[in-house]
Design a protein around this motif. Structure first.
Motif, short mmCIF file in Angstrom:
data_model
loop_
_atom_site.label_atom_id
_atom_site.label_comp_id
_atom_site.label_asym_id
_atom_site.label_seq_id
_atom_site.Cartn_x
_atom_site.Cartn_y
_atom_site.Cartn_z
N GLY A 242 0.79 -1.24 0.00
CA GLY A 242 0.00 0.00 0.00
C GLY A 242 0.82 1.28 0.00
N CYS A 243 2.00 1.22 -0.62
CA CYS A 243 2.89 2.40 -0.55
C CYS A 243 2.72 3.40 -1.69
CB CYS A 243 4.34 1.94 -0.52
SG CYS A 243 4.74 0.88 0.86
N LYS A 244 2.05 3.03 -2.78
CA LYS A 244 1.95 3.96 -3.91
C LYS A 244 1.38 5.30 -3.43
CE LYS A 244 1.72 1.16 -8.09
NZ LYS A 244 0.85 0.58 -9.13
N GLY A 245 1.99 6.37 -3.84
CA GLY A 245 1.49 7.70 -3.49
C GLY A 245 1.99 8.20 -2.13
N MET A 246 2.70 7.34 -1.37
CA MET A 246 3.23 7.82 -0.08
C MET A 246 4.22 8.96 -0.36
SD MET A 246 3.81 4.38 2.21
CE MET A 246 5.29 4.95 2.96
N ARG A 247 4.24 9.95 0.52
CA ARG A 247 5.02 11.15 0.23
C ARG A 247 5.81 11.61 1.45
NH1 ARG A 247 5.08 15.72 -2.96
NH2 ARG A 247 3.53 14.94 -4.42
N ARG A 248 6.99 12.15 1.21
CA ARG A 248 7.74 12.90 2.22
C ARG A 248 8.26 14.15 1.50
NH1 ARG A 248 9.40 11.69 7.68
NH2 ARG A 248 8.75 9.56 8.10
N GLY A 249 7.78 15.29 1.88
CA GLY A 249 8.22 16.54 1.22
C GLY A 249 8.05 16.45 -0.28
N GLY A 250 9.16 16.62 -1.01
CA GLY A 250 9.09 16.61 -2.48
C GLY A 250 9.34 15.23 -3.09
N ALA A 251 9.32 14.18 -2.26
CA ALA A 251 9.57 12.82 -2.78
C ALA A 251 8.30 11.99 -2.63
CB ALA A 251 10.72 12.16 -2.02
N VAL A 252 7.96 11.24 -3.69
CA VAL A 252 6.72 10.47 -3.65
C VAL A 252 6.94 9.11 -4.31
CG1 VAL A 252 5.84 11.56 -5.78
CG2 VAL A 252 4.22 10.61 -4.18
N VAL A 253 6.26 8.08 -3.78
CA VAL A 253 6.31 6.75 -4.40
C VAL A 253 5.39 6.80 -5.62
CG1 VAL A 253 5.85 4.28 -4.11
CG2 VAL A 253 6.75 5.61 -2.17
N SER A 254 5.96 6.49 -6.78
CA SER A 254 5.22 6.62 -8.04
C SER A 254 3.94 5.76 -8.04
CB SER A 254 6.12 6.21 -9.19
OG SER A 254 5.37 5.99 -10.36
N HIS A 255 2.87 6.32 -8.61
CA HIS A 255 1.63 5.55 -8.79
C HIS A 255 1.79 4.57 -9.95
CE1 HIS A 255 -1.22 7.25 -5.97
NE2 HIS A 255 -0.67 8.43 -6.19
N LYS A 256 2.70 4.91 -10.88
CA LYS A 256 2.84 4.09 -12.08
C LYS A 256 3.71 2.85 -11.80
CE LYS A 256 3.20 4.96 -17.00
NZ LYS A 256 3.51 5.97 -18.01
N HIS A 257 4.77 3.04 -11.01
CA HIS A 257 5.69 1.93 -10.69
C HIS A 257 6.13 2.11 -9.24
CE1 HIS A 257 8.91 -0.90 -10.72
NE2 HIS A 257 8.92 -1.06 -12.03
N ALA A 258 5.68 1.19 -8.38
CA ALA A 258 5.88 1.40 -6.94
C ALA A 258 7.34 1.37 -6.51
CB ALA A 258 5.09 0.33 -6.17
N ASN A 259 8.24 0.82 -7.36
CA ASN A 259 9.66 0.79 -6.97
C ASN A 259 10.39 2.06 -7.40
OD1 ASN A 259 11.89 -0.24 -5.73
ND2 ASN A 259 12.40 -1.72 -7.34
N PHE A 260 9.67 3.03 -7.95
CA PHE A 260 10.28 4.31 -8.33
C PHE A 260 9.89 5.37 -7.31
CE2 PHE A 260 11.68 4.41 -12.99
CZ PHE A 260 11.82 3.04 -13.09
N ILE A 261 10.87 6.08 -6.79
CA ILE A 261 10.58 7.29 -6.02
C ILE A 261 10.83 8.45 -6.96
CG2 ILE A 261 11.45 8.79 -4.16
CD1 ILE A 261 11.78 6.32 -2.43
N ILE A 262 9.82 9.32 -7.09
CA ILE A 262 10.03 10.45 -7.99
C ILE A 262 10.14 11.74 -7.17
CG2 ILE A 262 9.08 9.41 -10.06
CD1 ILE A 262 6.49 10.59 -9.65
N THR A 263 10.99 12.63 -7.67
CA THR A 263 11.27 13.85 -6.93
C THR A 263 10.80 15.05 -7.74
OG1 THR A 263 13.50 13.84 -7.88
CG2 THR A 263 13.26 12.96 -5.66
N SER A 264 10.34 16.07 -7.01
CA SER A 264 9.95 17.30 -7.69
C SER A 264 10.74 18.45 -7.07
CB SER A 264 8.46 17.53 -7.55
OG SER A 264 8.12 17.45 -6.19
N GLY A 265 10.59 19.64 -7.62
CA GLY A 265 11.34 20.80 -7.16
C GLY A 265 11.29 20.91 -5.64
N GLY A 266 12.42 21.15 -5.02
CA GLY A 266 12.47 21.33 -3.57
C GLY A 266 12.66 20.03 -2.81
N ALA A 267 12.65 18.88 -3.50
CA ALA A 267 12.88 17.61 -2.79
C ALA A 267 14.30 17.59 -2.25
CB ALA A 267 12.68 16.44 -3.75
N THR A 268 14.47 17.01 -1.08
CA THR A 268 15.80 16.93 -0.47
C THR A 268 16.19 15.47 -0.28
OG1 THR A 268 14.91 16.86 1.76
CG2 THR A 268 15.41 19.07 0.85
#
Ligand SMILES: Cc1cc2nc3c(=O)[nH]c(=O)nc-3n(C[C@H](O)[C@H](O)[C@H](O)COP(=O)(O)OP(=O)(O)OC[C@H]3O[C@@H](n4cnc5c(N)ncnc54)[C@H](O)[C@@H]3O)c2cc1C
Length: 302
Positions: A242-268
Motif C-alpha cells: 500500500g505504498c503507492k502515493g506515499m510522500r515525504r516533502g518533495g519525494a513520492v512513491v510513483s503511482h505508475k511503478h511502486a519501486n520508483f521514487i520520484i522527486t519534484s522541485g524542492g525535494a531533499t
C-alpha cells in the motif's frame, strides 16, 4: 580546502574543474549539494590526472557516470567528484570498444543500426557504459555482463591500466566484482552477434513500449530504488504493502511503478531517505521482507 590546493587544481585542469559544483545538476534525482571539486573527464588522460591529483593531495574521490543511480546528500560530497565523460565508440565488426562515459542507450541504438544484437535490453536505461558495467545494468532478461569481453580500468594507486578479461569478471544481479578493483572504468569491450536489423529494432521498440507503459519515465527518479527479493519484484511487494502515493516533502512513491521514487522541485536527500525508510517499514510489516537498496547512497559512502 586550502587555497594552494584550489589554485593547483585550476592550474592543472583549467575549464575542466569546477569548485563547489551542485551535484543536483548531474544526477537524475535532481537533488544533492556541492562537490568540493568536480572534474569533467572528457578523456582518459584526465581520469589519470584526476586520480594523481587526489593521491598527491590525499583527497577522497567519487566516480560519477551519468548520475542515474545515485542519491546525493544535501551537504554534498567532500573531495573530488570525477565525472567520466570520455565517450567514444569504435567498431571492429562485432567487437565494440566503448569508452566508459558513452551513453548506454545511444550505444544500444548504434549497435542495432549495424545489425548487432545483444544490447536491446539497454534501450531506455539512461546511464553510462561504465556505470552500467559496475552495476551490471539489465532489463527484460538481458544484462550488460553477458556481452562484455573485457573491462579496462585506470588504477587508483599508480594510474596504470588494468585489463580484466571474461575469466576475471563476475556479474550478479545488479552487482559485479568490478567494485573490488580500486580504479575507474575507462573502457568496456563488448562482443555482440549478428542479426537482422529489423528484428533487433522490433525487440527494442517492444522493450521501450513496455517501459513507457510501466515506468514514470518523464519524471525525475533514479530508476528502481530497491532490489528484487528472491525472485519477487520489489515493486509488487511495495504496491501490495500500500505504498503507492506515499510522500515525504518533495519525494513520492510513483503511482505508475511502486519501486520508483520520484522527486519534484524542492525535494531533499532527507525526503528521499525518510520515504525509503517508510517503504521499508511497510514492506517489513506486510511481507516480513527486508528491502535492500539498488541505488547508491552517497550518504553511506561519505
Ligand atoms: C528512468 C530510469 C530507468 C532505469 N532503468 C534501469 C533498468 O531497467 N535496469 C538497470 O539496471 N538500471 C536502470 N536504471 C538505473 C541506472 O540507469 C543504471 O544503473 C546505470 O547503469 C547507471 O549508470 P550511471 O552512469 O548513471 O551511473 P552513476 O549513477 O553515475 O553511478 C552508479 C555507480 O557506478 C559507479 N560508476 C559510474 N561510472 C563508473 C566508472 N566509469 N568507473 C567506476 N565506477 C563507476 C559510481 O561510482 C556509482 O557507484 C534506471 C534509471 C532511471 C533514471
Amino acid at each position: 580546502m586550502g587555497n594552494t590546493l584550489l589554485e593547483e587544481a585550476r592550474r592543472l585542469f583549467g575549464k575542466n574543474i569546477a569548485l563547489a559544483e551542485p551535484l543536483s545538476k548531474h544526477c537524475s534525482f535532481g537533488i544533492g549539494g556541492p562537490a568540493d571539486l568536480f572534474l569533467s573527464a572528457a578523456d582518459i588522460r584526465l581520469l589519470r590526472e584526476g586520480l594523481a591529483f587526489c593521491r598527491e593531495w590525499s583527497l577522497p574521490y567519487f566516480v560519477l557516470g551519468r548520475g542515474t543511480n545515485v542519491l546525493v546528500p544535501d551537504a554534498g560530497v567532500r573531495g573530488m567528484v570525477i565525472c567520466v565523460r570520455a565517450g567514444s565508440v569504435q567498431f571492429d565488426r562485432n567487437r565494440v570498444v566503448a569508452q566508459a562515459g558513452a551513453s548506454l542507450q545511444k550505444l544500444a541504438r548504434m549497435v542495432a543500426e549495424r545489425g548487432l544484437a545483444g544490447m536491446e535490453f539497454a534501450v531506455g536505461i539512461p546511464g553510462s557504459v561504465g556505470g552500467a558495467a559496475i552495476m551490471n545494468a539489465g532489463a527484460h532478461g538481458g544484462w550488460i555482463g553477458e556481452p562484455i569481453e573485457e573491462v579496462r580500468l585506470v588504477e587508483t594507486s599508480g594510474g596504470g591500466e588494468v585489463r580484466l578479461g571474461k575469466s576475471d569478471l563476475r556479474f550478479g544481479y545488479r552487482e559485479s566484482n568490478l567494485r573490488r578493483f580500486p580504479g575507474i572504468i575507462s573502457e568496456v569491450i563488448l562482443v555482440l552477434h549478428e542479426d537482422e536489423p529489423q528484428a533487433i529494432k522490433e525487440r527494442m521498440d517492444q522493450f521501450l513500449l513496455l517501459r513507457k507503459l510501466s515506468q514514470p519515465i518523464r519524471c525525475r527518479s533514479a530508476g528502481s530504488v530497491f532490489k528484487n527479493v528472491e525472485g519477487q519484484a520489489a515493486g509488487r511487494l511495495i504496491d501490495l504493502a500500500g505504498c503507492k502515493g506515499m510522500r515525504r516533502g518533495g519525494a513520492v512513491v510513483s503511482h505508475k511503478h511502486a519501486n520508483f521514487i520520484i522527486t519534484s522541485g524542492g525535494a531533499t536527500y532527507s525526503d528521499v531517505k525518510a520515504l525509503i525508510e517508510d517503504v521499508r517499514e511497510k514492506v517489513r510489516a506486510a511481507h516480513g521482507v527486508e528491502l535492500e537498496l539498488e541505488i547508491i547512497d552517497l550518504g553511506d559512502w561519505a
